[in-house]
Design an enzyme around this catalytic site. Structure first.
Site, PDB file in Angstrom:
ATOM      1  N   ASP A   1      18.479  -5.627 -14.578  1.00  0.00           N
ATOM      2  CA  ASP A   1      17.087  -5.580 -14.162  1.00  0.00           C
ATOM      3  C   ASP A   1      16.337  -6.686 -14.913  1.00  0.00           C
ATOM      4  O   ASP A   1      16.861  -7.304 -15.829  1.00  0.00           O
ATOM      5  CB  ASP A   1      16.495  -4.187 -14.424  1.00  0.00           C
ATOM      6  CG  ASP A   1      15.294  -3.904 -13.523  1.00  0.00           C
ATOM      7  OD1 ASP A   1      14.724  -4.866 -12.978  1.00  0.00           O
ATOM      8  OD2 ASP A   1      14.913  -2.734 -13.375  1.00  0.00           O
TER       9      ASP A   1
ATOM     10  N   GLU B   1       5.823   0.826 -11.572  1.00  0.00           N
ATOM     11  CA  GLU B   1       6.569   0.913 -12.833  1.00  0.00           C
ATOM     12  C   GLU B   1       5.742   1.553 -13.951  1.00  0.00           C
ATOM     13  O   GLU B   1       5.002   2.487 -13.695  1.00  0.00           O
ATOM     14  CB  GLU B   1       7.115  -0.472 -13.208  1.00  0.00           C
ATOM     15  CG  GLU B   1       8.035  -1.021 -12.102  1.00  0.00           C
ATOM     16  CD  GLU B   1       8.820  -2.252 -12.491  1.00  0.00           C
ATOM     17  OE1 GLU B   1       9.355  -2.316 -13.599  1.00  0.00           O
ATOM     18  OE2 GLU B   1       8.918  -3.163 -11.652  1.00  0.00           O
TER      19      GLU B   1
HETATM   20  C1  BGC Z   1       7.533  -8.796 -11.455  1.00  0.00           C
HETATM   21  C2  BGC Z   1       8.256  -7.609 -10.935  1.00  0.00           C
HETATM   22  C3  BGC Z   1       9.042  -7.064 -12.028  1.00  0.00           C
HETATM   23  C4  BGC Z   1       8.195  -6.783 -13.259  1.00  0.00           C
HETATM   24  C5  BGC Z   1       9.033  -6.388 -14.432  1.00  0.00           C
HETATM   25  C6  BGC Z   1       6.688  -8.402 -12.626  1.00  0.00           C
HETATM   26  O1  BGC Z   1       6.008  -9.469 -13.109  1.00  0.00           O
HETATM   27  O2  BGC Z   1       6.757  -9.340 -10.460  1.00  0.00           O
HETATM   28  O3  BGC Z   1       9.089  -7.932  -9.878  1.00  0.00           O
HETATM   29  O4  BGC Z   1       9.643  -5.924 -11.570  1.00  0.00           O
HETATM   30  O5  BGC Z   1       7.470  -7.888 -13.633  1.00  0.00           O
HETATM   31  O6  BGC Z   1       8.466  -5.450 -15.260  1.00  0.00           O
HETATM   32  C1  BGC Z   2      12.323  -3.449 -11.325  1.00  0.00           C
HETATM   33  C2  BGC Z   2      13.391  -3.459 -10.270  1.00  0.00           C
HETATM   34  C3  BGC Z   2      13.200  -4.649  -9.379  1.00  0.00           C
HETATM   35  C4  BGC Z   2      13.167  -5.913 -10.183  1.00  0.00           C
HETATM   36  C5  BGC Z   2      12.943  -7.165  -9.372  1.00  0.00           C
HETATM   37  C6  BGC Z   2      12.198  -4.763 -12.013  1.00  0.00           C
HETATM   38  O1  BGC Z   2      11.106  -4.746 -12.851  1.00  0.00           O
HETATM   39  O2  BGC Z   2      12.622  -2.458 -12.285  1.00  0.00           O
HETATM   40  O3  BGC Z   2      13.344  -2.262  -9.551  1.00  0.00           O
HETATM   41  O4  BGC Z   2      14.230  -4.689  -8.434  1.00  0.00           O
HETATM   42  O5  BGC Z   2      12.115  -5.831 -11.123  1.00  0.00           O
HETATM   43  O6  BGC Z   2      11.664  -7.250  -8.904  1.00  0.00           O
END
Ligand code: BGC
Ligand code: BGC
Length: 859
Positions: A342, A542
């Site tokens: 991830d 998230e």
């Molecule tokens: C991204 C997400 C990613 C997240 C990680 C964001 O800046 O756009 O895709 O999942 O950071 O915590």
């Molecule tokens: C998220 C994932 C996601 C990835 C890419 C991460 O922060 O936990 O679920 O696929 O970003 O955007």
């Protein structure tokens, strides 16, 4: 000798005995208690709480028939690859930092776009821009500069409720609503439709489905989960993987109409007690039976890639857990595809950084998701392979897995994205067929929780008032992971094919000869026959959606007051509640005659009216058929399956319109302490420091706290007074006299950890008004204790601001980290310093996400 098998198999699959030694050393560094002899171990890390006993896990069949021809092809490719090419396959960069030109120089195997990363940095980039960029990446990866035989890259995207990153796509309900539909056949249709919309823009890989089994609804990702019940997650895992990838063993499998699926986040993401990226401390058997329930089924259905969770199990980060990544996934389940990490999750493994983590490769991670630091990670990983720190056998194993999937995906045969069958068929995005599937999903997902006196379904030939801030808001219907990561910053106009819930009601009522009126605040000209109030959670994603308890909008009763006002006027009230999880809404349930949990239904808001209203002739069009896939809490402190006690409504609950839906009055005291009402992202707002924070001033005469943020430094050089922005004394004026350096800061009694926030590209934000421009350098910094901190110069930004006007500044947290701040221990999240003259007013000092970033620090 059955217990010796895992390790012997490891050696065979390329993870040699010396890897085991290195792994054990890594675990020892974590302070785990280890077993003495691991040559013939019973378990991975036996004796430690994180022990894995592979023999306890189910054995499953290999998902696809053996294909010796394919394996020969894989081996032939591998044999012709340079070391650079091999290492490149292990690394995935993000399109916000990686260009097609970079791919000509660095032979990376794949790219991704994070939730805020779009072609050209344009949130509303047209589908043609996606396809164009996909094509460029592919062609760059095929440029002959890399070895004798170039390896085509592929691009992963979070198509998690439709192809939701892309302008114009059909946005399906979030998974929690799909769970309420209890309809695996529908899942398969949604998977297939999503695959087509991803293929239309030239991509062939999605990061989904999420197979989390949520035990605590405070978790900000609860809505990404189908259910808290493993049985339903299992059924859906299979259906969604088949829908996305096609049926293994048929010619449809991973053909040009399907995409690679990535069940995530392996494993235990939903069991971290409501803390995103947290620690799951359930037993191994619980992990197997609950959190991991969907994976064997998904693998049997042919899933080709699996995303490794940010979270830990028993204190060990998943990205460094060989027991689960190798002994279970590979040796026990015969998973032949590849694991992808991830977003910089490897950087959270003790001893690792975003730019280096041999531990993860060793544990069984095949591909790093390295959005920001791919260049240094590539160089370091290459060096680690050359030095032998990463065994070649393990490198080859990882590359083999990736190549196998690329071949199965026909990446070599299909050629550049633009030449593939569905590429450029942009009419597939938001096509009538796909929208019809989404609308059906909305209808099936609605759960009726209360229906006094059979109020629903409504007669459409009436005077209907539609109120609430969710009534005409497609962004609120869609939630996070929609056009932007957090789902914020967009409006109805950004959804060319979508319909708000209001539009659906308006059409239904007008078509039947009734009258519909939209009024967000509930004011009306003519008294309506019925009011539908649409309200709920604002979008989040998230950890930004983690909450301390399940109270709905604590501290803000505006929706409740609206319901009560309408009821007091003698109007029957229907609540349509938009939320990413069950929430404690006893007062709102009491104040409504009927209450519908609509979850986050996505772009097809008309599906709500389909069920709320009868047909013009009085017959029932669509029955309510949604049933809860998560239990509904009896108190804000009943978090889910983790908390004992009878829920208010159990899993499976959901009224049919014909059933008696009368609900007795529910208790309304939340029992919450007032500390439960704070926003952890706020350092200073509305004239008050955030909970746990205080103002302080410091200069060479000393440092002292400043009560209420009104006072002066010991030398008198810096003064803080109260001023108004919106409300009386909601801001502070900081005035530096220019007679030596002094600092105005906000500090706490205990440090906070902002590493997740930094990784997620959040910013330190505030509103300010320059009243006297700086006469010298000014720095904005953070502090991590005595002589520890990082600061960036901001005098240029302040000078550029118009005097006397309120402005907004977002300084990326990464700027402070690059300047030396330890993001793990933030004692002082805000420190403004100058030796010169400066006067400014300031307020709303907080952490913010999804900011376009109007400040650039060079690092
Ligand atoms: C991204 C997400 C990613 C997240 C990680 C964001 O800046 O756009 O895709 O999942 O950071 O915590
Ligand atoms: C998220 C994932 C996601 C990835 C890419 C991460 O922060 O936990 O679920 O696929 O970003 O955007």
């Amino acid at each position: 000798m059955g217990f010796c098998r895992p390790i012997m198999r490891r050696a065979k699959s390329g993870r040699s005995g010396s890897d085991v030694t290195a792994r054990v050393a890594a675990l020892a560094a974590l302070g785990a208690i280890l077993f003495a002899s691991f040559a013939c171990a019973r378990a991975y890390a036996a004796g430690s709480p994180a022990a894995i006993h592979p023999d306890l896990w189910p054995q499953i069949r290999p998902q696809l028939p053996a294909d010796p021809a394919l394996e020969r092809q894989v081996n032939a490719l591998l044999a012709g690859m340079t070391l650079e090419q091999k290492v490149g396959q292990l690394i995935q960069g993000d399109i916000s930092t990686l260009t097609p030109a970079d791919l000509r120089q660095y032979p990376l195997g794949s790219v991704l776009n994070g939730g805020n990363s779009k072609p050209g940095g344009n949130t509303l980039a047209p589908p043609s821009a996606w396809l164009g960029l996909a094509n460029q990446f592919y062609l760059a990866s095929m440029s002959s500069s890399h070895g004798s035989r170039p390896i085509p890259e592929f691009w992963g995207i979070d198509a998690v409720h439709g192809n939701n990153d892309v302008y114009g796509a059909t946005v399906f309900p979030q998974n929690i609503g799909l769970g309420a539909a209890h309809d695996p056949a529908l899942m398969r249709l949604i998977g297939a439709a999503t695959a087509e919309e991803v293929r239309a823009i030239g991509l062939d890989w999605t990061f989904g489905p999420t197979l989390a089994v949520v035990s605590d609804d405070r978790w900000g990702r609860s809505y990404e989960s189908y259910s808290q019940s493993p049985a339903l997650v299992r059924e859906y895992a299979r259906a969604m993987v088949l829908g996305l990838q096609g049926e293994p063993g048929t010619r449809h499998f991973l053909d040009a109409y399907h995409v690679i699926a990535t069940p995530k986040h392996y494993v235990g993401d939903g069991g971290t007690r409501g803390v995103d990226q947290g620690d799951n401390t359930e037993s191994e058997t619980y992990l197997r039976d609950f959190d991991a329930a969907g994976y064997p089924v998904a693998i049997e259905a042919g899933a080709q890639s699996i995303m490794v969770s940010f979270s830990s199990w028993q204190g060990i980060k998943m990205a460094a857990n060989p027991g689960l990544l190798t002994a279970v996934l590979v040796d026990r389940w015969h998973f032949e595809g590849f694991t992808v990490g991830d977003w910089n999750a490897h950087g959270q493994v003790p001893g690792c950084t975003d730019a280096s983590c041999p531990e993860a490769v060793d544990a069984g991670l095949d591909m790093f998701m390295a959005p920001t630091d791919w260049k240094r990670l590539y160089a370091n990983t290459l060096a680690q392979v050359r030095s032998g720190q990463i065994p070649r056998s393990r490198l080859d194993d990882a590359v083999r897995r990736i190549l196998r999937v690329k071949l199965r995906d026909r990446l070599f045969a299909e050629g550049p994205p633009a030449s593939r069958p569905l590429a450029g068929h942009f009419d597939l995005l938001g096509s009538p067929q796909h929208r019809a599937i989404a609308r059906r999903a909305v209808r099936e997902s609605l759960v009726l929780l209360k229906n006094d006196e059979h109020l629903l379904p409504l007669k459409p030939r009436e005077r209907v008032l539609v109120a609430g801030d969710g009534a005409d808001s497609i962004p609120m219907q869609c939630g996070g992971w929609t056009l932007t990561w957090q789902g914020s910053g967009t409006s109805n106009e950004d959804f060319p094919h979508g319909e708000s819930i209001w539009r659906g009601i308006e059409q239904t009522v007008r078509a039947a000869g009734g009258e519909a009126e939209l009024s967000a605040d509930g004011a009306f000209k003519h008294k309506p026959d019925v009011a539908i109030v649409v309200y709920g959670e604002s979008p989040y994603a998230e950890f930004q959606g983690d909450v301390p308890n399940l109270a709905f909008n604590p501290g803000n009763d505006s929706d409740l007051e609206l319901l009560r006002r309408l009821r007091a006027a003698g109007i029957p009230v229907v609540s349509v509640f938009l939320s990413g999880r069950p929430l404690w809404v006893n007062p709102q349930l009491n104040a409504s005659n009927a209450f519908v949990a609509a979850w986050l239904p996505g772009s097809e808001g008309e599906g709500v009216a389909d069920v709320l209203f009868r047909k013009p002739d009085g017959a029932i069009g669509y029955d309510f058929r949604g049933r809860l896939s998560f239990a509904w809490p009896r108190s804000p402190l009943q978090f889910g399956t983790d908390t004992p006690g009878q829920p208010l409504f159990a899993v499976g609950y959901g009224l049919r319109d014909a059933s008696n839906g009368n609900l007795p009055k529910l208790p309304e005291a939340s029992g919450l302490p007032s500390a439960a009402l704070v926003d952890a992202n706020v350092f200073f707002a509305s004239g008050r420091p955030g909970s746990g924070w205080h103002w302080a001033v410091a200069d060479d005469a000393g440092a002292s706290p400043v009560a209420r943020g009104i006072g002066a430094s010991d030398s008198g050089r810096l003064t803080l007074t109260a001023v108004d922005k919106v409300r009386q004394e909601d801001s502070r004026r900081l005035r530096w006299s220019g007679t030596g350096p002094s600092t105005a800061e906000i500090s706490g009694a205990t440090p906070i950890d902002l590493t997740r926030q930094t990784n997620a590209q959040m910013a330190l934000s505030f509103d300010y008004r320059v009243e006297q421009a700086p006469s010298a350098a000014v720095t904005l910094g953070m502090g991590c204790g005595a002589s520890c901190g990082g600061a960036v110069p901001i005098a240029p930004a302040l000078r550029a601001a118009t005097l006397g006007q309120w402005q907004h500044l977002d300084v990326p947290l990464a700027c402070f980290a690059a300047a030396g701040q330890s993001m793990r221990r933030v004692w002082t999240p805000f420190a403004l310093q100058t030796a010169g003259r400066l006067t400014l007013a300031i307020t709303n000092i907080r952490l913010e996400s999804g900011t376009a970033g109007n400040f650039h620090c060079s690092h």
